[in-house]
Design an enzyme around this catalytic site. Structure first.
Site, PDB file in Angstrom:
ATOM      1  N   HIS A  54      -5.722  -1.865  -7.422  1.00  0.00           N
ATOM      2  CA  HIS A  54      -4.970  -0.656  -7.579  1.00  0.00           C
ATOM      3  C   HIS A  54      -6.806   0.403  -7.337  1.00  0.00           C
ATOM      4  O   HIS A  54      -6.199   1.831  -6.476  1.00  0.00           O
ATOM      5  CB  HIS A  54      -5.290  -0.381  -9.092  1.00  0.00           C
ATOM      6  CG  HIS A  54      -4.286   1.192  -9.797  1.00  0.00           C
ATOM      7  ND1 HIS A  54      -3.050   1.114  -8.654  1.00  0.00           N
ATOM      8  CD2 HIS A  54      -4.533   2.216 -10.049  1.00  0.00           C
ATOM      9  CE1 HIS A  54      -2.241   2.628  -9.151  1.00  0.00           C
ATOM     10  NE2 HIS A  54      -3.206   3.255  -9.409  1.00  0.00           N
ATOM     11  N   TYR A  57      -8.211  -1.918  -3.359  1.00  0.00           N
ATOM     12  CA  TYR A  57      -7.462  -2.185  -2.436  1.00  0.00           C
ATOM     13  C   TYR A  57      -8.540  -3.731  -1.766  1.00  0.00           C
ATOM     14  O   TYR A  57      -8.051  -4.344  -0.344  1.00  0.00           O
ATOM     15  CB  TYR A  57      -7.605  -1.702  -1.465  1.00  0.00           C
ATOM     16  CG  TYR A  57      -7.311  -0.231  -1.661  1.00  0.00           C
ATOM     17  CD1 TYR A  57      -5.916  -0.385  -2.214  1.00  0.00           C
ATOM     18  CD2 TYR A  57      -7.591   1.010  -1.247  1.00  0.00           C
ATOM     19  CE1 TYR A  57      -5.618   1.209  -3.305  1.00  0.00           C
ATOM     20  CE2 TYR A  57      -6.642   2.197  -1.965  1.00  0.00           C
ATOM     21  CZ  TYR A  57      -5.460   2.458  -2.407  1.00  0.00           C
ATOM     22  OH  TYR A  57      -5.042   3.404  -2.619  1.00  0.00           O
ATOM     23  N   HIS A 100       3.140   5.612  -9.547  1.00  0.00           N
ATOM     24  CA  HIS A 100       2.775   4.852 -11.326  1.00  0.00           C
ATOM     25  C   HIS A 100       4.287   3.873 -11.309  1.00  0.00           C
ATOM     26  O   HIS A 100       5.237   4.151 -12.426  1.00  0.00           O
ATOM     27  CB  HIS A 100       2.623   6.153 -11.809  1.00  0.00           C
ATOM     28  CG  HIS A 100       1.896   6.441 -12.458  1.00  0.00           C
ATOM     29  ND1 HIS A 100       1.935   6.810 -13.535  1.00  0.00           N
ATOM     30  CD2 HIS A 100       0.564   6.301 -11.948  1.00  0.00           C
ATOM     31  CE1 HIS A 100       1.176   6.430 -14.723  1.00  0.00           C
ATOM     32  NE2 HIS A 100      -0.056   6.172 -13.343  1.00  0.00           N
ATOM     33  N   GLU A 319      -7.940   6.052 -19.020  1.00  0.00           N
ATOM     34  CA  GLU A 319      -7.159   7.116 -18.203  1.00  0.00           C
ATOM     35  C   GLU A 319      -6.594   7.976 -18.764  1.00  0.00           C
ATOM     36  O   GLU A 319      -6.051   9.037 -18.280  1.00  0.00           O
ATOM     37  CB  GLU A 319      -6.291   6.100 -17.310  1.00  0.00           C
ATOM     38  CG  GLU A 319      -6.981   5.126 -17.273  1.00  0.00           C
ATOM     39  CD  GLU A 319      -6.095   4.078 -16.088  1.00  0.00           C
ATOM     40  OE1 GLU A 319      -4.894   4.401 -15.569  1.00  0.00           O
ATOM     41  OE2 GLU A 319      -7.051   2.915 -15.309  1.00  0.00           O
TER      42      GLU A 319
END
Length: 739
Positions: A54, A57, A100, A319
């Site tokens: 995520h 990459y 998401h 987060e």
């Protein structure tokens, strides 16, 4: 409170595996990066999230290099918060899409809402004011109660965030398929406008310059969210709610306005700005330093916290939403503090830029992390995965095309059933929950080929769309990828715009499985082919892999978001027929293209066969239609996609309650063929001669197939139904299925 393990306990227990690191990666960190030192709890957690697919990459980076990313219109391509494209008048459009997916299955409302919040921050981190949101959604069969709950909550989450923050949700697409039952896709695209002089970069440079944390306080929500998004769903995934963030759109509105004010009024003291998105504080700060070739020294005692006794590991990996990082010139700290105080937001100096190339953290007077900054970001591992053609592909290649037969007596009933298919049926019940008119720039709202927003202070407008038919990619990823870009461009052209560039969300399965990686890399080949042919470089994007549930992958779904420029608002074109007496024109030839079609799925319950796609013809037809629009010859335009000609004609007639009388040299089945590169237009009879003259200057194919009527009947060869009945089916299907 999370209990910290000692470095030796981490090595022995191998807890890092649960966080997404492999044994090989852990040894690389210990032996190659840290010179034999065991990484501590905080450092191990930071590498786990920063080396997740995520964030870095690591499986898709070689694939992304295939994309064309430059062009005269591109001011900033991949690598920053979002891509930037010039539209003239010293203005630029900024846009990007994000996924998401995993959070939206576990907590549909918050997952979708925070997906919107995150992509909005990416846009204003570039210095742009967000002007529009679009979404691309995929769900399982709608006759399933769990799916209906997810649909309801995801759309409510997108609406709730966008409506509260005051950014219109203007377009998107929704499709349903069994493969998404345990893994819905929630892709959100945001578009912004900016003056060239305000374009920002996410960088932290200049020794001694200050690193500011601004926005909401840090909690324990979303810890390891990036790692969670980088692995398959299993039987216990639905309980991982701690990996899902919680959003506050009103806080984001304040943060947006404060950041825009800093950029526009204090740009001389702002060195860089970046969103705290996936992997939170560690990702944003390390990426900013790595891009600039700098180091960072941070004091975590200064991080605003909304929960007690948070440890460094939690602060770095959280987060929590509505947070940004600013790099500010030394000596100007108070200006930033005062500005954010005006918005009742935290703005705290948490560290400074160094020149040692290290990422160093302190907490309560102790050094709690000390690693090379590039090892977290630019030097994260890259893997070249094995690709293997799935067995089904050869089977489809060797098979005959699917060719249905539809009798005269059955064609009207087939048409009615197609109108009620969840993927074709009107999505009005969804998009009416979105405020699509706030900010008062929306000229063409949801329901047409593309949304259109005017650019204030100019005579220009922007057209925007999201597109992807994953069934085509299941049959042939290369052609399916090319078609996804081409359909997005058709939607822009049908609205009167010239396609500028694309963003993408590459939603695929597990790249460690050779067949799944082959789908990804082959789809990228097709996307690249269309982007080159249509002059639409890839300027930003997102990769979402591991979209599998208990080993079963979703259909390969590379969502394409595209923006186009309408040079003069008088060229804005919509899909609905305008008045009785207008001629109906079909641009493009129709062939027996039923493989992967809505008709095939409806009649057989499956998709199979091989698909065709002529990109050269696609380009010719698009250029012709755009020229006809800019010459003022077209009253309406609509691209042909799912359901083919019959569905496109009906959708064009619905808005104004008109009828049609069409006679076309096609079989009953061909009325539902999904041959690419086609448009339905309406023109005034007095413009027919000029239209046909323009046609002689092009190699496009076109024919008049009928006219618009005011009798309220949809008549296409042997197909006949009242417009009112068709509208009732089309608009009533989804609300009925959602009950």
């Amino acid at each position: 409170m999370t209990l910290e393990m000692l470095p030796e306990q981490i090595q022995e227990s191998k807890i890092y595996r649960e966080w997404g690191l492999t044994d090989e990666e852990y040894l690389k960190i210990k032996d190659e990066i840290l010179g034999g030192r065991l990484p501590n709890f905080t450092e191990t957690g930071m590498y786990a999230v920063m080396w997740s697919e995520h964030c870095c990459y690591k499986n898709s980076k070689p694939v992304l290099k295939k994309f064309p990313t430059t062009g005269p219109q591109v001011l900033m391509g991949p690598g920053e918060g979002a891509g930037v494209v010039d539209i003239g008048d010293d203005l630029a459009v900024v846009f990007k899409a994000e996924s998401h997916n995993h959070p939206s299955y576990v907590e549909p409302y918050e997952g979708a809402a925070t997906g919107s919040g995150g992509i909005i921050r990416d846009i204003f981190s570039m210095g742009a004011r967000p002007i529009a949101i679009l979404d691309s959604l995929r769900f399982g069969p709608i006759d399933n109660g769990k799916t209906r709950h997810i649909v309801d909550q995801v759309t409510a989450g997108i609406a709730g965030y966008g409506n509260c923050i005051g950014i219109p949700t203007v377009g998107g697409e929704v499709a349903f398929d069994e493969s998404y039952a345990g893994n819905p896709l929630v892709n959100v695209m945001c578009v912004g406008l900016i003056e060239h002089k305000h374009i920002q970069k996410g960088q932290a440079k200049g020794v001694g310059n200050s690193i500011f944390y601004v926005g909401a306080k840090t909690g324990r929500d979303g810890i390891h969210g990036a790692s969670f998004a980088s692995k398959e769903f299993g039987s216990g995934s639905e309980t991982q709610r701690s990996a899902v963030q919680v959003g506050d759109p009103f806080m984001e509105k304040l943060l947006l306005e404060a950041c825009i004010e800093v950029i526009q009024n204090h740009g001389d003291i702002l060195v860089g700005i970046q969103d705290m998105g996936a992997a939170g504080l560690v990702s944003s700060t390390s990426e900013m330093a790595s891009k600039a070739g700098s180091g960072l020294r941070l004091n975590l005692d200064n991080v605003p916290q909304r929960e007690t006794e948070m440890i460094p590991y939690e602060m770095m990996l959280s987060e929590s939403q509505e947070r940004m990082v600013l790099c500010v010139k030394k000596g100007h700290e108070q200006e930033i503090i005062d500005l954010f105080k005006k918005y009742d937001l935290d703005a705290v100096n948490i560290g400074e830029v160094t020149d040692d190339g290290f990422y160093t953290l302190y907490h309560k007077g102790q050094m709690v992390a000390h690693v090379p900054v590039d090892s977290l970001a630019e030097d994260a591992p890259t893997y070249y995965r094995e690709a293997k053609v799935p067995e089904r592909i050869q089977k489809f290649t060797d098979s005959e095309k699917y060719l249905p037969e539809i009798t005269d007596s059955a064609v009207s009933e087939i048409f009615k059933k197609l109108l009620a298919q969840p993927t074709i049926a009107s999505k009005k019940s969804i998009y009416e929950t979105y405020d699509s008119r706030v900010m008062t720039n929306t000229v063409v709202a949801p329901g047409s080929d593309a949304a259109v927003l005017r650019v204030r202070g100019t005579n220009k407008a922007l057209a925007m769309t999201t597109d992807c038919n994953a069934r085509y990619l299941y049959l042939d990823p290369e052609k399916g990828g090319a078609i996804a870009v081409a359909e997005a461009a058709r939607n822009i052209v049908a609205s009167g715009g010239k396609p500028l560039a694309i963003t993408d969300c590459l939603n695929f399965g597990n790249p460690e499985k050779p067949e799944q990686f082959w789908e990804l890399t082959t789809a990228a080949d097709g996307i690249s082919r269309s982007c080159l042919a249509l002059d639409t470089p890839v300027i930003s994007g997102n990769v979402s892999l591991y979209n599998e549930t208990n080993g079963s992958a979703i259909l390969p779904t590379p969502m394409i978001g595209m923006v186009g420029l309408i040079e003069d608002v008088k060229n804005i074109t919509t899909q609905e027929f305008k008045k009785a007496g207008d001629l109906i024109v079909l641009v493009g030839q129709t062939f027996d293209d039923f493989s992967g079609s809505e008709l095939q799925k409806m009649l057989t319950g499956e998709i199979s066969g091989k698909i065709d796609f002529d990109l050269e013809t696609e380009k010719v037809n698009q250029d012709f239609v755009l020229k006809a629009i800019t010459d003022g010859l077209i009253n309406s335009a609509h691209d042909l996609s799912e359901g083919g000609l019959a569905i496109a004609l009906a959708e064009s007639a619905f808005a104004n309650g008109l009828g049609i009388d069409v006679e076309v040299d096609l079989s009953n089945a061909q009325l539902f063929s999904e041959t690419q590169g086609r448009f339905v237009l309406s023109i005034s009879p007095e413009n027919q001669a000029a239209f046909e003259k323009l046609l002689t200057e092009s190699s496009a194919s076109s024919e008049v197939i009928g006219k618009v009527t005011d009798n309220g009947i949809l008549k296409i060869n042997e197909l006949s139904i009242s417009t009112d009945e068709a509208v009732s089916i089309y608009e009533g299907a989804l609300p009925c299925l959602m009950k």
